[in-house]
Motif scaffolding. Structure first.
Motif, PDB file in Angstrom:
ATOM      1  N   THR A  83     -41.984   5.396   5.402  1.00  0.00           N
ATOM      2  CA  THR A  83     -42.126   4.344   6.414  1.00  0.00           C
ATOM      3  C   THR A  83     -43.542   4.288   6.967  1.00  0.00           C
ATOM      4  N   LYS A  84     -44.291   5.344   6.781  1.00  0.00           N
ATOM      5  CA  LYS A  84     -45.663   5.422   7.288  1.00  0.00           C
ATOM      6  C   LYS A  84     -46.638   4.641   6.401  1.00  0.00           C
ATOM      7  N   PHE A  85     -46.379   4.597   5.087  1.00  0.00           N
ATOM      8  CA  PHE A  85     -47.295   3.970   4.137  1.00  0.00           C
ATOM      9  C   PHE A  85     -46.753   2.642   3.631  1.00  0.00           C
ATOM     10  N   ASP A  86     -47.675   1.695   3.434  1.00  0.00           N
ATOM     11  CA  ASP A  86     -47.306   0.392   2.877  1.00  0.00           C
ATOM     12  C   ASP A  86     -46.974   0.521   1.393  1.00  0.00           C
ATOM     13  N   ILE A  87     -47.808   1.262   0.671  1.00  0.00           N
ATOM     14  CA  ILE A  87     -47.636   1.425  -0.769  1.00  0.00           C
ATOM     15  C   ILE A  87     -47.715   2.913  -1.108  1.00  0.00           C
ATOM     16  N   ILE A  88     -46.798   3.352  -1.947  1.00  0.00           N
ATOM     17  CA  ILE A  88     -46.844   4.693  -2.505  1.00  0.00           C
ATOM     18  C   ILE A  88     -47.017   4.524  -4.012  1.00  0.00           C
ATOM     19  N   PHE A  89     -48.150   5.024  -4.507  1.00  0.00           N
ATOM     20  CA  PHE A  89     -48.472   4.916  -5.926  1.00  0.00           C
ATOM     21  C   PHE A  89     -48.095   6.191  -6.657  1.00  0.00           C
ATOM     22  N   GLY A  90     -47.284   6.071  -7.703  1.00  0.00           N
ATOM     23  CA  GLY A  90     -47.041   7.160  -8.631  1.00  0.00           C
ATOM     24  C   GLY A  90     -47.974   7.005  -9.820  1.00  0.00           C
ATOM     25  N   MET A  91     -48.133   8.074 -10.569  1.00  0.00           N
ATOM     26  CA  MET A  91     -49.042   8.054 -11.717  1.00  0.00           C
ATOM     27  C   MET A  91     -48.320   7.819 -13.039  1.00  0.00           C
ATOM     28  N   ASP A  92     -47.013   8.089 -13.070  1.00  0.00           N
ATOM     29  CA  ASP A  92     -46.250   7.881 -14.296  1.00  0.00           C
ATOM     30  C   ASP A  92     -44.807   7.519 -13.932  1.00  0.00           C
ATOM     31  N   ASP A  93     -44.028   7.173 -14.948  1.00  0.00           N
ATOM     32  CA  ASP A  93     -42.639   6.746 -14.707  1.00  0.00           C
ATOM     33  C   ASP A  93     -41.788   7.852 -14.093  1.00  0.00           C
ATOM     34  N   GLU A  94     -42.073   9.100 -14.460  1.00  0.00           N
ATOM     35  CA  GLU A  94     -41.319  10.220 -13.876  1.00  0.00           C
ATOM     36  C   GLU A  94     -41.588  10.316 -12.371  1.00  0.00           C
ATOM     37  N   ASN A  95     -42.842  10.132 -11.966  1.00  0.00           N
ATOM     38  CA  ASN A  95     -43.163  10.127 -10.531  1.00  0.00           C
ATOM     39  C   ASN A  95     -42.368   9.039  -9.819  1.00  0.00           C
ATOM     40  N   ILE A  96     -42.344   7.843 -10.408  1.00  0.00           N
ATOM     41  CA  ILE A  96     -41.629   6.725  -9.775  1.00  0.00           C
ATOM     42  C   ILE A  96     -40.141   7.039  -9.674  1.00  0.00           C
ATOM     43  N   GLY A  97     -39.560   7.592 -10.726  1.00  0.00           N
ATOM     44  CA  GLY A  97     -38.148   7.974 -10.690  1.00  0.00           C
ATOM     45  C   GLY A  97     -37.869   8.996  -9.597  1.00  0.00           C
ATOM     46  N   ASP A  98     -38.723  10.014  -9.495  1.00  0.00           N
ATOM     47  CA  ASP A  98     -38.565  11.024  -8.446  1.00  0.00           C
ATOM     48  C   ASP A  98     -38.709  10.401  -7.063  1.00  0.00           C
ATOM     49  N   LEU A  99     -39.695   9.524  -6.911  1.00  0.00           N
ATOM     50  CA  LEU A  99     -39.919   8.870  -5.615  1.00  0.00           C
ATOM     51  C   LEU A  99     -38.713   8.038  -5.201  1.00  0.00           C
ATOM     52  N   LYS A 100     -38.109   7.342  -6.144  1.00  0.00           N
ATOM     53  CA  LYS A 100     -36.916   6.542  -5.853  1.00  0.00           C
ATOM     54  C   LYS A 100     -35.756   7.438  -5.432  1.00  0.00           C
ATOM     55  N   GLU A 101     -35.584   8.550  -6.140  1.00  0.00           N
ATOM     56  CA  GLU A 101     -34.500   9.491  -5.801  1.00  0.00           C
ATOM     57  C   GLU A 101     -34.682  10.104  -4.424  1.00  0.00           C
ATOM     58  N   MET A 102     -35.922  10.388  -4.050  1.00  0.00           N
ATOM     59  CA  MET A 102     -36.224  11.051  -2.780  1.00  0.00           C
ATOM     60  C   MET A 102     -36.269  10.082  -1.593  1.00  0.00           C
ATOM     61  N   ALA A 103     -36.328   8.786  -1.873  1.00  0.00           N
ATOM     62  CA  ALA A 103     -36.527   7.793  -0.815  1.00  0.00           C
ATOM     63  C   ALA A 103     -35.352   7.760   0.166  1.00  0.00           C
ATOM     64  N   PRO A 104     -35.662   7.789   1.464  1.00  0.00           N
ATOM     65  CA  PRO A 104     -34.600   7.639   2.455  1.00  0.00           C
ATOM     66  C   PRO A 104     -34.138   6.177   2.516  1.00  0.00           C
ATOM     67  N   LYS A 105     -32.989   5.957   3.106  1.00  0.00           N
ATOM     68  CA  LYS A 105     -32.433   4.598   3.182  1.00  0.00           C
ATOM     69  C   LYS A 105     -33.323   3.643   3.969  1.00  0.00           C
ATOM     70  N   ASN A 106     -34.083   4.173   4.918  1.00  0.00           N
ATOM     71  CA  ASN A 106     -34.918   3.315   5.761  1.00  0.00           C
ATOM     72  C   ASN A 106     -36.324   3.110   5.188  1.00  0.00           C
ATOM     73  N   SER A 107     -36.513   3.427   3.921  1.00  0.00           N
ATOM     74  CA  SER A 107     -37.828   3.308   3.288  1.00  0.00           C
ATOM     75  C   SER A 107     -38.321   1.859   3.338  1.00  0.00           C
TER      76      SER A 107
END
Length: 156
Positions: A83-107
């Protein structure tokens, strides 16, 4: 009334190679553009392995070849970052998958691949840690320079 700063968080697996390079490059480009007061910039890790440590010495060395300094200390992404950042950049598809899994509902952050901005259309920024050749770090640096420049230009 002062306008809200734009905010970007760069993420990779351990926050010692790709994301601190991207953070330092983007911070340098923002400074050169005279936009430091308009941006909040940081980087973080998916995992906890290197928390409290410094960026990989090879990352620091290749940044210095471009006159870019970093005093980055490794940290892990937090729920608040979503919620603090406008954009969170991952470097690869695995990063994006992990970020999605870790994301809170209020993201509220947008999750994107930094490579989406590469004018050479190299979507994935490969982890240079293994095999760990210095040339792999230079490749990451060059990709980050291109991607960050294109992203910054898209935000002007």
């Amino acid at each position: 009334m002062a306008s809200k700063k734009k905010s970007v968080l760069f993420i990779c697996l351990g926050n010692i190679c790709r994301s601190p390079i991207a953070e330092a490059v983007f911070r340098h480009q923002v400074k050169e553009a005279g936009l430091e007061d308009k941006w909040y910039i940081d980087s973080a890790a998916i995992g906890t392995w290197h928390v409290g440590g410094r960026a990989d010495s090879r990352a620091i060395k290749c940044l210095k070849t471009k006159g870019i300094e970093t005093d980055h200390i490794v940290r892990q992404i937090t729920k608040e970052d979503y919620t603090k950042f406008d954009i969170i950049f991952g470097m690869d598809d695995e990063n994006i998958g992990d970020l999605k899994e870790m994301a809170p509902k209020n993201s509220t952050a947008q999750l994107k691949l930094l490579g989406e901005y590469d004018p050479e259309h190299i979507r994935i920024i490969e982890d240079p840690y293994y095999p760990g050749n210095y040339e792999d770090f230079v490749t990451v640096l060059e990709q980050c320079i291109r991607c960050c420049k294109a992203f910054l230009n898209s935000e002007l």
